[in-house]
Design a protein around this motif. Sequence first.
Motif, PDB file in Angstrom:
ATOM      1  N   LYS A 143       0.810  -1.216   0.000  1.00 42.90           N
ATOM      2  CA  LYS A 143       0.000   0.000   0.000  1.00 42.90           C
ATOM      3  C   LYS A 143       0.843   1.266   0.000  1.00 42.90           C
ATOM      4  CE  LYS A 143      -4.092  -1.985   0.653  1.00 42.90           C
ATOM      5  NZ  LYS A 143      -5.274  -1.741  -0.106  1.00 42.90           N
ATOM      6  N   SER A 144       2.048   1.212   0.532  1.00 41.99           N
ATOM      7  CA  SER A 144       2.860   2.424   0.729  1.00 41.99           C
ATOM      8  C   SER A 144       3.619   2.858  -0.520  1.00 41.99           C
ATOM      9  CB  SER A 144       3.860   2.202   1.858  1.00 41.99           C
ATOM     10  OG  SER A 144       4.828   1.242   1.471  1.00 41.99           O
ATOM     11  N   ASP A 176      -2.346   7.093   5.643  1.00 37.30           N
ATOM     12  CA  ASP A 176      -3.450   6.545   4.853  1.00 37.30           C
ATOM     13  C   ASP A 176      -4.559   7.583   4.641  1.00 37.30           C
ATOM     14  OD1 ASP A 176      -4.965   6.619   7.198  1.00 37.30           O
ATOM     15  OD2 ASP A 176      -4.919   4.461   7.517  1.00 37.30           O
ATOM     16  N   ASP A 177      -5.626   7.181   3.980  1.00 33.47           N
ATOM     17  CA  ASP A 177      -6.733   8.088   3.662  1.00 33.47           C
ATOM     18  C   ASP A 177      -7.445   8.630   4.899  1.00 33.47           C
ATOM     19  OD1 ASP A 177      -6.206   7.730   0.992  1.00 33.47           O
ATOM     20  OD2 ASP A 177      -7.718   6.157   0.727  1.00 33.47           O
ATOM     21  N   ALA A 227       0.355   4.180   8.661  1.00 36.27           N
ATOM     22  CA  ALA A 227       0.149   2.763   8.397  1.00 36.27           C
ATOM     23  C   ALA A 227       1.442   2.162   7.879  1.00 36.27           C
ATOM     24  CB  ALA A 227      -0.968   2.582   7.367  1.00 36.27           C
ATOM     25  N   ASP A 244       3.541  -0.699   5.395  1.00 35.79           N
ATOM     26  CA  ASP A 244       3.515  -0.840   3.943  1.00 35.79           C
ATOM     27  C   ASP A 244       2.350  -1.663   3.402  1.00 35.79           C
ATOM     28  OD1 ASP A 244       4.459  -3.272   4.845  1.00 35.79           O
ATOM     29  OD2 ASP A 244       6.316  -3.217   3.695  1.00 35.79           O
ATOM     30  N   THR A 245       1.662  -2.426   4.260  1.00 37.43           N
ATOM     31  CA  THR A 245       0.503  -3.198   3.824  1.00 37.43           C
ATOM     32  C   THR A 245      -0.808  -2.553   4.244  1.00 37.43           C
ATOM     33  OG1 THR A 245       0.538  -4.621   5.773  1.00 37.43           O
ATOM     34  CG2 THR A 245       1.802  -5.370   3.837  1.00 37.43           C
ATOM     35  N   GLY A 246      -0.773  -1.369   4.815  1.00 36.13           N
ATOM     36  CA  GLY A 246      -1.993  -0.658   5.162  1.00 36.13           C
ATOM     37  C   GLY A 246      -2.482  -0.853   6.585  1.00 36.13           C
ATOM     38  N   ASN A 247      -1.740  -1.608   7.404  1.00 36.12           N
ATOM     39  CA  ASN A 247      -2.150  -1.790   8.807  1.00 36.12           C
ATOM     40  C   ASN A 247      -1.816  -0.526   9.590  1.00 36.12           C
ATOM     41  OD1 ASN A 247      -3.024  -4.520   8.492  1.00 36.12           O
ATOM     42  ND2 ASN A 247      -0.874  -5.133   8.466  1.00 36.12           N
ATOM     43  N   LYS A 248      -2.794  -0.014  10.324  1.00 37.07           N
ATOM     44  CA  LYS A 248      -2.608   1.213  11.088  1.00 37.07           C
ATOM     45  C   LYS A 248      -1.584   1.013  12.200  1.00 37.07           C
ATOM     46  CE  LYS A 248      -7.290   2.913  10.222  1.00 37.07           C
ATOM     47  NZ  LYS A 248      -6.983   3.705   9.086  1.00 37.07           N
TER      48      LYS A 248
END
Length: 123
Positions: free
Chosen positions: A96-97, A106-107, A112, A114-118
Motif C-alpha cells: 500500500k505504501s 493513509d486516507d 500505516a 507498507d501493507t496498510g495496517n494502522k
Amino acid sequence: MSKSVEIKLESLADGSISERFKQELSKVLANIADPNTEAKTTRKIAITLTIKPNDNRETAEVSISANSTLAPHKEVLTTIIMDRDNEGKPAAAELKSGQRGQTYIDDDGDVADDTGNKIRRLY
C-alpha cells in the motif's frame, strides 16, 4: 409469387431484428458510458441472418441473431510483497505504501505500515 424480394427487414419475424438491435445498442451505450473502459475503443454491433433452405428449395428457415463487441474493462494493477511467515510458509500482502518497509499516511490520516495496517493516529 413474383420473382422480386417482398420481405421488409423492419417487419421480418415480427420486428425481431429491430428489437435485437436495440438490445445490443443499449449494451454498447452502457459500455461507452462505463469509466472503467477505454473511451476511444471501437464498439461493434453485428446482425446476422442465417438462411437454411429445405431440400426442394421452396422454403427456408431464417435464424436472426445480434451480437455486440464491447470494450474490455481497463486493466487494474497493484503490487504484492512476498515473504515467509514464522513457520516458513509463503505469505503475501498487497503493498500500500509504494515502497516495501515504508510507512505512509493513509486516507484516514493515520500512519500505516507498507501493507496498510494502522500503526497510530496522528491527531
